[in-house]
Design an enzyme around this catalytic site. Structure first.
Site, PDB file in Angstrom:
ATOM      1  N   GLU A  94       0.814  -1.207   0.000  1.00  0.00           N
ATOM      2  CA  GLU A  94       0.000   0.000   0.000  1.00  0.00           C
ATOM      3  C   GLU A  94       0.853   1.265   0.000  1.00  0.00           C
ATOM      4  O   GLU A  94       1.954   1.286   0.550  1.00  0.00           O
ATOM      5  CB  GLU A  94      -0.945   0.000   1.213  1.00  0.00           C
ATOM      6  CG  GLU A  94      -2.007  -1.086   1.083  1.00  0.00           C
ATOM      7  CD  GLU A  94      -3.023  -1.108   2.216  1.00  0.00           C
ATOM      8  OE1 GLU A  94      -4.113  -1.658   1.993  1.00  0.00           O
ATOM      9  OE2 GLU A  94      -2.750  -0.589   3.314  1.00  0.00           O
ATOM     10  N   CYS A 107       3.438   8.564   0.838  1.00  0.00           N
ATOM     11  CA  CYS A 107       3.947   7.628   1.843  1.00  0.00           C
ATOM     12  C   CYS A 107       4.068   6.274   1.154  1.00  0.00           C
ATOM     13  O   CYS A 107       3.066   5.720   0.679  1.00  0.00           O
ATOM     14  CB  CYS A 107       2.977   7.552   3.021  1.00  0.00           C
ATOM     15  SG  CYS A 107       3.436   6.289   4.237  1.00  0.00           S
ATOM     16  N   CYS A 114       6.316  -7.158   6.918  1.00  0.00           N
ATOM     17  CA  CYS A 114       7.407  -6.655   7.751  1.00  0.00           C
ATOM     18  C   CYS A 114       7.839  -7.747   8.723  1.00  0.00           C
ATOM     19  O   CYS A 114       7.017  -8.546   9.168  1.00  0.00           O
ATOM     20  CB  CYS A 114       6.940  -5.418   8.532  1.00  0.00           C
ATOM     21  SG  CYS A 114       8.270  -4.585   9.432  1.00  0.00           S
ATOM     22  N   CYS A 118       6.283  -5.011  15.405  1.00  0.00           N
ATOM     23  CA  CYS A 118       5.941  -3.962  16.381  1.00  0.00           C
ATOM     24  C   CYS A 118       4.487  -4.172  16.816  1.00  0.00           C
ATOM     25  O   CYS A 118       3.616  -4.421  15.991  1.00  0.00           O
ATOM     26  CB  CYS A 118       6.119  -2.569  15.766  1.00  0.00           C
ATOM     27  SG  CYS A 118       7.834  -2.210  15.349  1.00  0.00           S
ATOM     28  N   CYS A 121       1.367  -1.926  15.309  1.00  0.00           N
ATOM     29  CA  CYS A 121       1.321  -1.647  13.874  1.00  0.00           C
ATOM     30  C   CYS A 121       0.681  -2.812  13.122  1.00  0.00           C
ATOM     31  O   CYS A 121       1.078  -3.963  13.305  1.00  0.00           O
ATOM     32  CB  CYS A 121       2.747  -1.405  13.375  1.00  0.00           C
ATOM     33  SG  CYS A 121       2.859  -1.177  11.590  1.00  0.00           S
ATOM     34  N   CYS A 340      -1.122   6.315  10.029  1.00  0.00           N
ATOM     35  CA  CYS A 340       0.108   5.731  10.564  1.00  0.00           C
ATOM     36  C   CYS A 340      -0.190   4.427  11.312  1.00  0.00           C
ATOM     37  O   CYS A 340      -1.014   4.393  12.217  1.00  0.00           O
ATOM     38  CB  CYS A 340       0.734   6.752  11.519  1.00  0.00           C
ATOM     39  SG  CYS A 340       2.233   6.173  12.296  1.00  0.00           S
TER      40      CYS A 340
END
Length: 347
Positions: A94, A107, A114, A118, A121, A340
């Site tokens: 994305e 962005c 990933c 975290c 997220c 975010c």
């Protein structure tokens, strides 16, 4: 079956010229192809209309041009546009266009998924499938730039590597993509308009210093002591705060490039006065220009909550009182999961 054809965008201009030489084509044709690839952002050989059909067929036969495609687009009430991009192998990432009065910010993602896990997220709950190639990252930016021109008549002014993935764990492709984005025969963007955000890979932050990069660096801090940071960001166990402070100072000494901190506020976790004091202490040890205090955007699988407005205001005032350059970053695109920490290919 894996094709042995080479991605033409992985060839330099001299390499394309050499190929054209071997097939008896004039050297200027190579320059035309190179312009189609980077300046005009052609998505196929067929689109290269000033080349003969025979030459286009020959290129098709010998090379691949695996361009990124927009798979789905969502528009937020606040003007933010989220895109799901489909890669040539079917993977999805994305990218987000964030317009404000003074800026058009792209962005972009650097990995499919990933590996850092975290705890706050959405991307962190996905597996890392692979790194994006430099030309795929370039495609994201070029498509978002095109979208910006179509929606507002304005070009991109800023790029942030804050989408899916950890940019410094795809080091070579990220740097190569920035090289192309800033090149005169690319998007000719100033490196000072580009910010790479990292969860904190100390060794690679130092490498950025050794490589004399000219773009800005943002550290996703989110907690200002090792115990809390390790709890929400497992990477802190191998890249602790002291190591990161040293790496950031090394980076600044080598590049003089701008450093900022990202700090998401979580209710009853990192929003107390003691947390603010610890944050100030870290800020004083690094030549950082700014701390971006970020509103938390709750996601389904995380236990965190957003603090109330009063707590946020109190935290900001305390930083201000101690002469910390802090800015509250209001989240954009929350209604379409584009803010975010929310990117997770939900479409």
């Amino acid at each position: 079956m894996k094709s042995d054809k080479k991605n033409i965008r992985h060839l330099s201009l001299p390499a394309i010229q050499e190929y054209f030489n071997t097939i008896g084509e004039k050297p200027f044709r190579a320059k035309q192809v190179y312009e189609w690839l980077w300046l005009k952002h052609a998505g196929s050989f067929e689109a290269m209309t000033n080349l003969s059909k025979t030459l286009r067929s020959s290129l098709e036969e010998h090379f691949t041009l695996p361009a990124l495609k927009i798979d789905a687009t969502q528009h937020s009430e606040d003007g933010t546009i989220k895109n799901r991009f489909r890669l040539h192998d079917g993977h999805l990432v994305e990218g987000v266009l964030i317009p404000t009065e003074s800026r058009q910010t792209a962005c972009v993602s650097s990995q499919v998924g990933c590996s850092l896990s975290c705890k706050f997220c959405a991307t962190g709950f996905m597996d890392r499938k692979r790194n994006l190639d430099f030309d795929e990252i370039y495609d994201e930016v070029a498509l978002l730039n095109q979208q910006s021109l179509e929606s507002s008549g304005k070009k991109l002014t800023n790029i942030v590597y804050m989408g899916m993935g950890e940019p410094l764990l795809n080091y070579k492709n990220v740097l190569q993509s920035i090289e192309r984005i800033t090149a005169a025969d690319g998007l000719a963007m100033s490196p000072k308009r580009i910010t790479v955000s990292t969860a904190g890979v100390a060794k690679m932050i130092k490498q950025l210093g050794d490589d004399q990069v000219r773009f800005n660096l943002a550290l996703s801090l989110h907690a200002a002591n090792d115990k809390k940071r390790s709890e929400i960001m497992p990477i802190n166990e191998t890249n602790n705060l002291q190591g990161l402070i040293e790496a950031l100072n090394y980076f600044y000494k080598a590049t003089q490039s701008q450093i900022s901190f990202e700090y998401i506020l979580f209710r009853d976790f990192n929003d107390s006065q003691k947390d603010a004091d610890e944050l100030i202490k870290i800020y004083r040890q690094v030549p950082a220009d700014l701390i971006n205090i970020i509103e938390y955007n709750p996601i389904d699988r995380a236990r965190f909550q957003k603090p109330d407005e009063e707590a946020v205001e109190k935290f900001m005032q305390y930083l201000g009182k101690h002469r910390v350059n802090a800015r509250l970053r209001r989240s954009r695109g929350k209604d379409i999961d584009a803010a975010c920490g929310q990117l997770a290919n939900k479409g």
